[in-house]
Motif scaffolding. Structure first.
Motif, PDB file in Angstrom:
ATOM      1  N   PRO A 479     -18.865 -75.396  65.917  1.00  0.00           N
ATOM      2  CA  PRO A 479     -17.470 -75.804  66.090  1.00  0.00           C
ATOM      3  C   PRO A 479     -16.623 -74.671  66.664  1.00  0.00           C
ATOM      4  CG  PRO A 479     -18.027 -75.621  63.761  1.00  0.00           C
ATOM      5  CD  PRO A 479     -19.283 -75.383  64.527  1.00  0.00           C
ATOM      6  N   LEU A 480     -15.479 -75.053  67.287  1.00  0.00           N
ATOM      7  CA  LEU A 480     -14.581 -74.073  67.863  1.00  0.00           C
ATOM      8  C   LEU A 480     -13.798 -73.360  66.771  1.00  0.00           C
ATOM      9  CD1 LEU A 480     -15.216 -75.745  70.401  1.00  0.00           C
ATOM     10  CD2 LEU A 480     -12.834 -75.448  71.079  1.00  0.00           C
ATOM     11  N   SER A 481     -13.383 -72.133  67.054  1.00  0.00           N
ATOM     12  CA  SER A 481     -12.496 -71.447  66.119  1.00  0.00           C
ATOM     13  C   SER A 481     -11.119 -72.086  66.205  1.00  0.00           C
ATOM     14  CB  SER A 481     -12.408 -69.972  66.493  1.00  0.00           C
ATOM     15  OG  SER A 481     -11.606 -69.821  67.637  1.00  0.00           O
ATOM     16  N   ASP A 482     -10.286 -71.814  65.207  1.00  0.00           N
ATOM     17  CA  ASP A 482      -8.947 -72.397  65.172  1.00  0.00           C
ATOM     18  C   ASP A 482      -8.169 -72.080  66.439  1.00  0.00           C
ATOM     19  OD1 ASP A 482      -9.395 -73.525  62.791  1.00  0.00           O
ATOM     20  OD2 ASP A 482      -8.204 -72.100  61.596  1.00  0.00           O
ATOM     21  N   GLN A 483      -8.280 -70.805  66.891  1.00  0.00           N
ATOM     22  CA  GLN A 483      -7.535 -70.392  68.081  1.00  0.00           C
ATOM     23  C   GLN A 483      -8.034 -71.128  69.318  1.00  0.00           C
ATOM     24  OE1 GLN A 483      -4.921 -68.527  68.195  1.00  0.00           O
ATOM     25  NE2 GLN A 483      -4.879 -67.534  66.205  1.00  0.00           N
ATOM     26  N   GLU A 484      -9.345 -71.213  69.427  1.00  0.00           N
ATOM     27  CA  GLU A 484      -9.922 -71.894  70.595  1.00  0.00           C
ATOM     28  C   GLU A 484      -9.499 -73.359  70.630  1.00  0.00           C
ATOM     29  OE1 GLU A 484     -14.223 -69.760  71.433  1.00  0.00           O
ATOM     30  OE2 GLU A 484     -14.046 -71.107  69.732  1.00  0.00           O
ATOM     31  N   ARG A 485      -9.528 -73.980  69.469  1.00  0.00           N
ATOM     32  CA  ARG A 485      -9.185 -75.386  69.407  1.00  0.00           C
ATOM     33  C   ARG A 485      -7.710 -75.579  69.735  1.00  0.00           C
ATOM     34  NH1 ARG A 485      -9.664 -76.478  64.259  1.00  0.00           N
ATOM     35  NH2 ARG A 485     -11.930 -76.578  64.339  1.00  0.00           N
ATOM     36  N   TRP A 486      -6.863 -74.724  69.156  1.00  0.00           N
ATOM     37  CA  TRP A 486      -5.417 -74.860  69.332  1.00  0.00           C
ATOM     38  C   TRP A 486      -5.037 -74.817  70.814  1.00  0.00           C
ATOM     39  CZ3 TRP A 486      -1.404 -76.806  67.346  1.00  0.00           C
ATOM     40  CH2 TRP A 486      -0.125 -76.368  67.662  1.00  0.00           C
TER      41      TRP A 486
END
Lengths: 571, 346, 259
Positions: A479-486
């Motif tokens: 899964p993507l990190s929070d920053q990447e997803r944001w």
């Protein structure tokens, strides 16, 4: 981020300074209240990104233009009086020429460092316009022109047009054959203007072309009027930038209500100052090693000669190309035997008019079809506004095709093609090219948005392959990190405007329905095709599938649902 | 999910747009600050400091070098001399500037804090209270001036303000256009009997001198004093012609008596498009090409346009020879030369 | 020499030796080969040789007695200058049909060219090959030459002789590597699409002045690299691909997070 000195003893240090610097500051502050400005600006936060420095390139090359321009103005004589040049260059020794041309030769060949300054000046002018263009592209593609910055976009547009005026007037000053033919083309274009054309030509040249006044007039325009206006507008441009605070790219913690970055002092003082020296240094290197506008090769202006490769500087090439592409049949004679030179008016007035109008009007047009009155300080990723990005690329395509058409003779010689064939290809491409690049760009943007969705929903490919008991292979995704997803979900997929019915509840036809309908159609053109950002609900749904997969994987048992979810997996 | 066959119109939550506005991810906040090598390793910091210092010193050396170059490499007015002077001055100047530039940027990047700060943005519009005070202030001003009550005064003021620019603009505009006699476009220096002289050396040319396939750039035969006067350039700008000798059999356009001589034709050199000198003559096809915008004229066929943005043929100058065999003009051009303008045919 | 000795048994040694020998022979030949000035006086034998060469290489297009055909012009009266120009620049014999005959490595050596020129000159009077004096740039006036060049030549060949485009795929070639003799001959004979500039239009001294101006260009540009002498388009290209690209590179460096 302001730090307050709460200790009264510390405060005393500031109100009753002992050091020389402190005393000087106190002297100034007592007379200018500069302390307020320092408090306000010293640690003002600016966001950091390389693309925010494109406008800086323009600003600093303008400063270099001013520095080198002052040098040149001290030696240049804006006069068309004829003199015989007695300099050492064999190919022009003893020739009759205007004082303007002679002084250009003198400042190049006799004044130490004169040619260097001339070449730095000319390279800076080319870079000035080029950096304005890329700066505008950045602002356009990231949506930085949106509220509250529409007016600053107009200021920037005006600066670009003034830049064209500055470049053109300066290019013509040495009074050489190449720029003289450029002026003659200008005269031809001016004469084509209906009714007042001939009189405007007299107004510009002080009589018939070329007369004996044009160099002096252009000199005043070039060193007083235009740079004065540019300086004033740069001031306004920067004032508005500080007032609005700089935009920032999307990312964690960056909202329309804040600005995330580094303090002006010392980081930006060092970076901007350093960048000025860097840009000046590059320009100095170019001026030292690459010859530019060697007017002694063209010779003093004479209305009879012209040389192959007769082109203006690059930023006027699109006009040159536009003139070259237009077929001559468009010139018509109207009632009363008046000549209407549409073969000149359309390419030289109408086409640039359309291009500039598009740029001027775009921020207002987009705001209208978006129905959006909010302030925007977080920039768009170009892919998230596919139609705007497509329109920008289409505009750029038209501009590049026109500039290439303006160089068609060089294309012909370097690629061994027929100039007539090239002209025809560009005539067609001018219409087909922008349409084509618009469609392609829009599709690419939508594709990138879908890729973002895929990435958010299913994560990165990990390279780890898992084999199920059923024999099926799948790749496990991280899964993507929070920053990447944001970064990938923090945007709005604008929807087309809603159109109220033509008639109200009582069946009475509404006023302005037709115009509303047209705006609505335009809005649909902009926002009909869109890709919505992933929502937490969707992500959760996707995860359920993954969890089921993982659970099945752990059990090592059969996975009944695998085929139904196979679309979720990169196989 | 993103089946490539379905249109892209509605990819997203199927539950409707209400959900889309509330069902959003939360902002993860500003990413954590990661220290650089120079923040953690004093050796790296010392190295960076050394590099920055060296760069500043390099700049000083560049400045000294540029002073040395200024005094040592004197341009002597020749091409190689000027080139050497330009090169040395420029390169040392560049070293002097780039040294400072690289040093400052490297300093900022490696040694100054790279911790990100967050500033709040203040609302751009003024607050309702401020607006109210502003409006009241304006109203009071209007009230004080009494402009609303004194209608005549208002009219007088606006009238005077609207008219005063004329006092500056009229002299300015009307003075810069010389005599505004735009009918000068119609005439050139050419007169009956005036000899044709070669451009730029001013020799008259005999018809017998020209061989088939020859082209000569010509101007009116005037005295050297005229050619060295300031007014000449504007006259030459209208009068230059191109003389072409064709095989008389190749000439397709009808030549009235006295317009051409023994296969020699003379056409205005000024393009009917926007006025560039049209001069690229191809003796095989008899086509004349303008290098500025590629209008192509057929010299064998009355200089009609065969390609490009021009519409009208180049005006022809009627020519013949005098008693000594020199080429002369028979008359001025029958129409204005050069680009079209509104009242050209009037 | 030590290095050479150490490599004496290298496998490539015979090849290198052979190349050196060939170069030496070529150098000796070049030194003793007849120069065009020496071959200027045409003998009857030359004309005979030239006739044979003509029949073998040129007659297919120009006709057995050089009277011209539908596809190629008559060569009667074009003179030795035209032949010398066309053959010594490799334009003739033509390799293939095209908008114009391009320059290429000459197919005939200097003796053969001189013989052909002698033969064609014998068919009818025409411009002769210029003498060394006529094309000597040191005797010309570059300033007069520039004035003539920019009125008569620059519109096709560009202000410094870098070449330029003509209509329908033709082009005026670059003059930067053209010999002084060929420049003179081109003006006098008007090869291909180029018009004729006989001695009445541009005097013989004028032609020499033009050669002097072009020779001045060998000194290069006072400002540094001349960028091909192509003018504003080349300058604009350099401003973008070098200047602006470097500055944007700098901006990327400034904006990049340091590690």
């Amino acid at each position: 981020m302001s730090t307050t000195a709460s200790n009264p003893k510390d405060l005393k240090k500031y109100t009753d300074p002992k050091t020389p610097a402190g005393k000087a500051a106190d002297y100034l502050d007592q007379r200018t209240s500069i302390g307020v400005a320092v408090k306000e600006f010293a640690r003002k936060v600016f966001p950091d990104h390389w693309s925010f420095m494109l406008g800086e390139i323009a600003l600093f090359s303008f400063v270099v233009l001013l520095i080198t321009g002052v040098f040149l103005a001290l030696f240049f004589q804006p006069s068309m009086a004829l003199v015989r040049w007695e300099g050492d260059l064999p190919q022009l020794h003893g020739q009759l020429m205007s004082a303007a041309f002679a002084s250009t030769l003198d400042l190049s060949f006799e004044v130490r460092g004169g040619l260097l300054m001339r070449q730095i000046h000319h390279w800076s002018a080319l870079i000035f316009m080029a950096s304005i263009v890329v700066h505008m592209l950045r602002v356009f593609f990231t949506g930085a022109f949106r509220k509250p910055r529409e007016l600053n976009w107009l200021v920037g547009m005006t600066l670009m047009i003034l830049g064209l005026a500055a470049g053109f007037s300066g290019y013509s000053l040495p009074d050489d054959v190449l720029s003289g033919n450029g002026l003659r083309i200008t005269d031809g274009v001016v004469k084509s203007i209906p009714i007042i054309g001939s009189y405007m030509s007299y107004f510009i040249f002080g009589g018939e072309f070329p007369g004996e006044h044009i160099v002096a007039r252009l000199f005043t325009v070039h060193i007083l009027l235009v740079p004065g206006l540019i300086l004033a507008l740069i001031g306004l441009h920067l004032f508005l930038m500080v007032l609005h605070k700089h935009t920032q790219y999307p990312g964690g913690g960056r909202t329309d209500k804040n600005v995330v970055g580094f303090p002006a002092f010392p980081v930006y003082v060092a970076k901007m100052g350093g960048n000025f020296f860097f840009i000046f240094g590059v320009l100095a290197l170019m001026g030292a090693t690459l010859s530019i506008n060697s007017v002694w090769n063209y010779g003093p202006y004479d209305p009879s000669p012209v040389s192959a490769g007769a082109q203006p500087d690059w930023y006027m090439l699109f006009l040159e190309g536009s003139l070259r592409l237009m077929p001559g049949q468009a010139e018509i004679v109207t009632w009363g035997d008046f000549t209407l030179s549409l073969n000149v008016l359309i390419p030289a007035v109408v086409i640039p008019g359309l291009l500039f109008t598009f740029l001027l009007a775009y921020p207002f047009l987009e705001a209208k079809v978006t129905g959006d009155r909010r302030e925007h300080h977080v920039l768009d990723r170009p892919r998230n506004v596919p139609v705007r990005t497509g329109l920008g690329v289409a505009f750029l395509t038209a501009f590049v095709i026109l500039a290439l058409a303006g160089s068609n003779d060089l294309i012909a010689t370097h690629f061994h093609l027929s100039i007539n064939a090239i002209t025809w290809v560009f005539r067609v491409l001018l219409f087909v090219g922008p349409w084509f690049t618009f469609q392609v760009t829009k599709r690419i943007c939508l594709g990138l948005q879908r890729k973002d969705r895929e990435l958010v929903l299913h994560g990165h490919e990990s390279g780890r392959i898992v084999r199920f008991a059923s024999g099926e292979y799948v790749e496990v995704h991280t899964p993507l990190s929070d920053q990447e997803r944001w970064l990938r979900v923090n945007y709005e997929a604008t929807r087309p405007l809603e159109l109220a019915p033509a008639a109200d509840a009582r069946g009475v036809k509404r006023k302005g329905y037709a115009s509303e309908k047209r705006w609505h159609q335009l809005s649909r053109f902009f926002y009909e095709d869109r890709v919505e950002p992933v929502t937490p609900t969707e992500l959760a749904a996707a995860h359920t599938t993954h969890d089921a997969l993982a659970a099945a994987d752990e059990r090592g048992g059969e996975l009944a649902t695998a085929s139904s979810h196979s679309a979720d997996l990169e196989r | 999910m993103s089946d490539s066959k379905t249109p892209s119109t509605e990819i997203g939550p199927v539950d409707g747009s209400e959900l889309a506005t509330t069902d959003r991810f939360a902002d993860p906040g500003v990413p954590e600050h990661k220290p650089r090598l120079t923040d953690t390793d004093p050796k790296a910091a010392a190295r960076s400091e050394r590099i920055v210092t060296i760069l500043f010193v390099l700049s000083v050396l560049g400045t000294i070098g540029s002073l040395v170059a200024y005094f040592a490499v004197r341009p002597d007015g020749t091409v190689p001399g000027v080139r050497a002077s330009t090169l040395w001055l420029g390169v040392t100047l560049a070293i002097s500037l780039l040294g400072i530039g690289f040093a400052a940027i490297h300093w900022a990047k490696s040694l100054m804090s790279n911790r990100e700060y967050v500033d709040e943005r203040h609302p751009i519009p003024s607050s309702p209270e401020v607006r109210e005070v502003a409006v009241v202030a304006l109203q009071q001003g209007v009230e004080d001036s009494g402009i609303a009550r004194r209608g005549v005064l208002k009219g007088a003021m606006l009238g005077s303000l609207a008219l005063f620019p004329l006092a500056v603009a009229v002299p300015l505009i009307s003075s810069v256009g010389d005599d505004w006699n735009v009918s000068k476009f119609r005439h050139t220096l050419w007169r009956k009997g005036m000899r044709l002289a070669t451009d730029p050396d001013g020799r008259p040319l005999k018809a017998a001198d020209l061989t088939v396939g020859s082209v000569a750039h010509m101007m009116p035969d005037v005295s050297t004093e005229v050619r060295e006067s300031g007014e000449w350039i504007s006259e030459k700008a209208k009068a230059v012609i191109l003389l072409v000798k064709l095989d008389p059999e190749d000439i397709r356009s009808e030549q009235r008596p006295g317009s051409s001589y023994d296969g020699i034709v003379a056409y205005s050199k000024i393009c009917t498009h926007v006025g560039c000198p049209v001069a690229l003559y191809d003796q095989q096809t008899h086509h004349l090409l303008c290098p500025c915008h590629q209008s192509t004229f057929d010299v064998a066929d009355g200089a009609k346009v065969v390609f490009g943005p021009a519409k009208r043929p180049l005006p022809q100058l009627p020519i013949s020879v005098d008693d000594e065999g020199y080429l002369i003009a028979e008359d001025d051009f029958a129409e204005p030369i050069g680009p079209s303008y509104w009242e050209r045919l009037r | 020499m030590k290095a050479l000795a150490a490599r004496r048994h290298h496998r490539a040694a015979p090849v290198v030796l052979l190349l050196m020998a060939l170069l030496a022979v070529g150098g000796v030949y070049a030194a003793f080969a007849p120069s065009p000035a020496q071959a200027a006086t045409a003998s009857t034998a030359d004309i005979e040789t030239g006739k044979k060469l003509f029949q073998a290489n040129c007659a297919t297009c120009h006709g057995p007695s050089a009277e011209g055909t539908d596809i190629a012009p008559s060569l009667v009266g074009v003179g030795a200058a035209a032949v010398d120009f066309q053959v010594s620049t490799g334009r003739m014999p033509m390799a293939m049909d095209g908008p114009q005959a391009p320059a290429k490595p000459p197919q005939m050596n200097e003796e053969q060219t001189a013989a052909l020129a002698a033969y064609v000159a014998s068919l009818g009077a025409g411009p002769a090959i210029p003498t060394d004096d006529q094309v000597d740039p040191t005797q010309g006036d570059a300033a007069e030459g520039m004035a003539l060049f920019r009125t008569n030549c620059a519109m096709c060949h560009n202000a410094v002789g870098a070449g330029g485009a003509l209509s329908s795929g033709k082009a005026a070639p670059s003059l930067m590597n053209t010999s002084d003799r060929n420049i003179f001959q081109a003006m006098e004979t008007g090869p291909g699409p180029m018009p004729v500039f006989n001695d009445a239009v541009i005097t013989a001294e004028g032609k020499r002045d033009i050669i002097a101006f072009l020779t001045e260009q060998d000194k290069g540009s006072a400002g540094g690299n001349p960028l091909g002498g192509l003018g504003p388009v080349a300058e604009g290209l350099w401003a973008w691909v070098l200047g602006l690209a470097v500055m944007i590179g700098g901006a990327v460096w400034i904006g990049a997070k340091s590690s």
